[in-house]
Design a protein around this motif. Sequence first.
Motif, mmCIF file in Angstrom:
data_model
loop_
_atom_site.group_PDB
_atom_site.id
_atom_site.type_symbol
_atom_site.label_atom_id
_atom_site.label_comp_id
_atom_site.label_asym_id
_atom_site.label_seq_id
_atom_site.Cartn_x
_atom_site.Cartn_y
_atom_site.Cartn_z
ATOM 1 N N MET A 170 1.010 -1.510 0.037
ATOM 2 C CA MET A 170 0.112 0.293 0.648
ATOM 3 C C MET A 170 1.054 1.749 -0.082
ATOM 4 N N GLY A 171 1.827 1.428 0.653
ATOM 5 C CA GLY A 171 3.182 2.116 0.353
ATOM 6 C C GLY A 171 2.752 3.001 1.314
ATOM 7 N N VAL A 172 2.463 2.199 2.385
ATOM 8 C CA VAL A 172 2.413 2.796 3.847
ATOM 9 C C VAL A 172 3.517 2.326 5.128
ATOM 10 N N ASN A 173 3.663 3.590 5.616
ATOM 11 C CA ASN A 173 5.053 3.314 5.934
ATOM 12 C C ASN A 173 4.410 3.029 8.282
ATOM 13 N N LEU A 174 4.844 1.791 8.613
ATOM 14 C CA LEU A 174 4.726 1.577 9.859
ATOM 15 C C LEU A 174 5.864 1.847 10.969
ATOM 16 N N VAL A 175 7.243 2.363 10.425
ATOM 17 C CA VAL A 175 7.670 1.659 11.137
ATOM 18 C C VAL A 175 7.543 2.885 13.134
ATOM 19 N N GLY A 176 8.340 2.527 13.325
ATOM 20 C CA GLY A 176 7.407 2.977 15.044
ATOM 21 C C GLY A 176 6.626 2.921 15.300
ATOM 22 N N MET A 177 5.731 1.821 14.975
ATOM 23 C CA MET A 177 4.554 1.844 15.322
ATOM 24 C C MET A 177 4.996 0.632 16.817
ATOM 25 N N LYS A 178 4.305 0.406 17.556
ATOM 26 C CA LYS A 178 4.955 -0.170 19.285
ATOM 27 C C LYS A 178 3.117 -0.884 19.416
ATOM 28 N N LEU A 179 3.146 -2.075 19.909
ATOM 29 C CA LEU A 179 2.467 -3.088 20.226
ATOM 30 C C LEU A 179 2.805 -3.394 22.028
ATOM 31 N N SER A 180 2.065 -3.374 23.075
ATOM 32 C CA SER A 180 2.095 -3.257 23.877
ATOM 33 C C SER A 180 0.948 -4.983 24.394
ATOM 34 N N VAL A 181 2.143 -5.438 24.775
ATOM 35 C CA VAL A 181 0.934 -7.047 25.105
ATOM 36 C C VAL A 181 0.646 -7.335 26.206
ATOM 37 N N LYS A 182 -0.114 -8.212 26.954
ATOM 38 C CA LYS A 182 -0.031 -8.560 27.844
ATOM 39 C C LYS A 182 -1.418 -9.768 28.019
ATOM 40 N N LYS A 183 -0.314 -10.201 28.788
ATOM 41 C CA LYS A 183 -1.058 -12.081 28.697
ATOM 42 C C LYS A 183 -1.461 -11.882 30.159
ATOM 43 N N ASP A 190 -4.539 -8.715 25.622
ATOM 44 C CA ASP A 190 -4.558 -7.667 25.421
ATOM 45 C C ASP A 190 -3.368 -7.260 24.795
ATOM 46 N N VAL A 191 -4.294 -6.291 23.194
ATOM 47 C CA VAL A 191 -2.793 -6.088 22.270
ATOM 48 C C VAL A 191 -2.986 -4.486 22.082
ATOM 49 N N VAL A 192 -2.617 -3.792 22.225
ATOM 50 C CA VAL A 192 -2.294 -2.649 22.524
ATOM 51 C C VAL A 192 -1.988 -1.968 21.185
ATOM 52 N N PHE A 193 -1.343 -0.933 19.745
ATOM 53 C CA PHE A 193 -1.059 -0.742 18.808
ATOM 54 C C PHE A 193 -0.924 1.102 19.313
ATOM 55 N N ASP A 194 0.354 1.435 19.608
ATOM 56 C CA ASP A 194 0.557 2.979 19.569
ATOM 57 C C ASP A 194 1.167 3.177 17.623
ATOM 58 N N PHE A 195 0.703 4.117 17.070
ATOM 59 C CA PHE A 195 1.168 4.842 15.596
ATOM 60 C C PHE A 195 1.719 5.865 16.861
ATOM 61 N N PRO A 196 3.374 5.802 15.638
ATOM 62 C CA PRO A 196 3.910 7.287 16.364
ATOM 63 C C PRO A 196 2.812 8.792 15.731
ATOM 64 N N ALA A 197 3.695 9.594 16.414
ATOM 65 C CA ALA A 197 2.449 11.436 15.600
ATOM 66 C C ALA A 197 2.874 11.336 14.564
ATOM 67 N N GLY A 198 2.238 11.765 13.791
ATOM 68 C CA GLY A 198 2.090 12.988 12.275
ATOM 69 C C GLY A 198 1.877 11.367 11.369
ATOM 70 N N GLN A 199 1.677 10.592 12.103
ATOM 71 C CA GLN A 199 1.394 9.395 11.434
ATOM 72 C C GLN A 199 -0.003 9.727 10.623
ATOM 73 N N VAL A 200 -0.764 9.645 9.830
ATOM 74 C CA VAL A 200 -2.330 9.638 9.603
ATOM 75 C C VAL A 200 -2.430 8.675 8.182
ATOM 76 N N PHE A 201 -3.513 8.033 9.017
ATOM 77 C CA PHE A 201 -4.292 7.049 8.341
ATOM 78 C C PHE A 201 -5.912 7.725 8.036
ATOM 79 N N ASP A 202 -6.135 7.679 6.593
ATOM 80 C CA ASP A 202 -6.874 7.692 6.755
ATOM 81 C C ASP A 202 -8.327 6.175 6.479
ATOM 82 N N GLU A 203 -9.960 6.604 6.723
ATOM 83 C CA GLU A 203 -10.544 5.306 7.246
ATOM 84 C C GLU A 203 -10.144 4.034 6.635
ATOM 85 N N LYS A 204 -10.457 4.318 5.277
ATOM 86 C CA LYS A 204 -10.461 3.023 5.020
ATOM 87 C C LYS A 204 -8.950 2.047 5.044
#
Length: 140
Positions: free
Chosen positions: A64-77, A90-104
Amino acid sequence: MTSTVIYEGDLRTVAQHLQSGTEIETDAPTDNQGKGQRFSPTDLVATALGACMATTMGIKTRDMGVNLVGMKLSVKKIMAADPRRIAGVDVVFDFPAGQVFDEKTKTILQRVAETCPVMYSIHPDMKVNVEFHWNSAVPA
């Protein structure tokens, strides 16, 4: 064959990935007679889910040409007893500030994460909660 696992005693194992030669050591957790000095086998199951979600998202976003570098997942068992098992993750995704994603794109990424091979491999009784924190800062 994928790996070998050697029991070293004192509730520790060493697993070797045969293709690469890399190793992972495990310890039993402190709440189950162990030292908790390494990932436990159940930690690895929960962590594998997060890693699989991130990897499959990476594969999809490459196309898709989308960059996920810096995405962080926090995992709790979450463990349960009688029988002792993983009751949830529990899995929590945090995306770096400045990355903008449309709804699609958000919808595509959520679907890819929630349909990764590990997700399809875990027992249906294991409750998995996933949160996506879009455009939030990733703590250092």
